[in-house]
Enzyme design. Structure first.
Site, PDB file in Angstrom:
ATOM      1  N   GLU A 149       5.082   2.897   8.131  1.00 33.18           N
ATOM      2  CA  GLU A 149       4.844   1.804   8.930  1.00 33.18           C
ATOM      3  C   GLU A 149       6.030   1.436   9.751  1.00 33.18           C
ATOM      4  O   GLU A 149       5.842   0.953  10.949  1.00 33.18           O
ATOM      5  CB  GLU A 149       4.396   0.642   7.868  1.00 33.18           C
ATOM      6  CG  GLU A 149       3.034   0.923   7.316  1.00 33.18           C
ATOM      7  CD  GLU A 149       2.799   0.082   6.156  1.00 33.18           C
ATOM      8  OE1 GLU A 149       1.451  -0.055   5.784  1.00 33.18           O
ATOM      9  OE2 GLU A 149       3.717  -0.670   5.538  1.00 33.18           O
TER      10      GLU A 149
ATOM     11  N   GLY B 275       0.755  -1.188   0.055  1.00 35.27           N
ATOM     12  CA  GLY B 275       0.131   0.074   0.090  1.00 35.27           C
ATOM     13  C   GLY B 275       0.791   1.299   0.100  1.00 35.27           C
ATOM     14  O   GLY B 275       0.097   2.279   0.244  1.00 35.27           O
TER      15      GLY B 275
HETATM   16  C1  5RP Z   1       0.860  -1.106   3.176  1.00 30.14           C
HETATM   17  C2  5RP Z   1       0.984  -2.362   3.766  1.00 30.14           C
HETATM   18  C3  5RP Z   1      -0.168  -3.565   4.076  1.00 30.14           C
HETATM   19  O1  5RP Z   1      -0.159  -3.768   5.379  1.00 30.14           O
HETATM   20  C4  5RP Z   1       0.320  -4.797   3.091  1.00 30.14           C
HETATM   21  O2  5RP Z   1       0.190  -4.083   1.609  1.00 30.14           O
HETATM   22  C5  5RP Z   1      -0.882  -5.392   3.180  1.00 30.14           C
HETATM   23  O3  5RP Z   1      -2.129  -4.971   2.624  1.00 30.14           O
HETATM   24  P1  5RP Z   1      -3.766  -5.604   2.779  1.00 30.14           P
HETATM   25  O4  5RP Z   1      -4.222  -5.804   4.173  1.00 30.14           O
HETATM   26  O5  5RP Z   1      -4.371  -4.651   1.973  1.00 30.14           O
HETATM   27  O6  5RP Z   1      -3.517  -6.799   1.960  1.00 30.14           O
HETATM   28  O7  5RP Z   1       2.356  -2.990   4.089  1.00 30.14           O
HETATM   29  O8  5RP Z   1       2.083  -0.644   2.834  1.00 30.14           O
END
Ligand code: 5RP
Length: 223
Positions: A103, A97
């Site tokens: 994060e 994301g």
């Molecule tokens: C965003 C992230 C998310 O935690 C990862 O992409 C998982 O996303 P989703 O819950 O939509 O599968 O690292 O940068």
């Protein structure tokens, strides 16, 4: 159960880790969105949240949950976030994301990382999911060449026909063809390349617990 239902299940289960009276660290993504929806039910019991993206901040505020600046909070008891991949040691690939940098910052500021994921995210070895790396645009080509030298193929992530711009004003490269057998060493190495802001391997900031949504319910993995 559908993948969406599994995400809702672990989002709800994560409430158990939220400490009343405190500020909770909140990640980004579709699984975390389920957690944010669930968190609304206990918004009067927490002081608020520190968020890892503009998108999550927006959702939290829309539900009336106060969002604190990371700099105004010394330490969080818990950070709750999803993952693109997680292995049997709690090492993760994150950044699908595009929020990996914030994060990692919020994870580093938290005593406990609780990963919420559906069972499709559990892997033996990290690397099948294209590895996100946030890069300063000036260094993109150089970083891509460095991944090529490792046997990887890097592509600049696009949005609406243009390189995606992160919340931090940088670009993302997604790298395929890697088998990350030593996540700690890999993260240490790539983090030192000039121009790399954040590599999406979370080994130094690994999960302590994973709430895994499976057909038979929520499995708790402790690392
Ligand atoms: C965003 C992230 C998310 O935690 C990862 O992409 C998982 O996303 P989703 O819950 O939509 O599968 O690292 O940068």
């Amino acid at each position: 159960m559908t993948q969406d239902e599994l995400k809702a299940l672990v989002g709800q289960a994560a409430l158990h880790y939220v400490v009343p009276g405190e500020i909770v660290g909140v990640g980004t993504g579709s699984t975390v969105n389920k957690f944010i929806e669930a968190l609304a039910s206990m918004k009067d019991q927490i002081r608020g949240a520190v968020s890892s993206s503009e998108a999550s901040t927006h959702r939290l505020k829309a539900l009336g949950i106060p969002v604190f600046d990371c700099n105004d909070v010394a330490e969080l008891s818990v950070y709750i976030d999803g993952a693109d991949e997680i292995d049997g040691h709690g090492h993760m690939v994150k950044g699908g994301g595009a929020a990996l940098t914030r994060e990692k910052i919020v994870a580093a500021q938290s005593r406990q990382f609780v990963c919420i994921a559906d069972e499709s995210k559990l892997v033996k070895t990290l690397g099948a999911f294209p590895l996100p790396v946030e890069v300063i645009p000036m260094a993109t080509a150089r970083v891509m060449r460095q991944f090529a030298a490792m046997g990887g193929v890097a592509q600049i992530r696009q949005k609406d026909g243009q390189p995606l711009v992160t919340d931090n004003g940088q670009h993302i490269v997604d790298v395929t063809g890697l088998q990350i057998t030593d996540p700690l060493a890999f993260e240490t190495q790539v983090s030192q390349w000039p121009g790399v802001v954040t590599v999406g391997v979370f080994a130094h900031q690994k999960a302590h617990v994973c709430l895994l949504g499976t057909a038979s319910g929520v499995q708790t993995l402790a690392f």
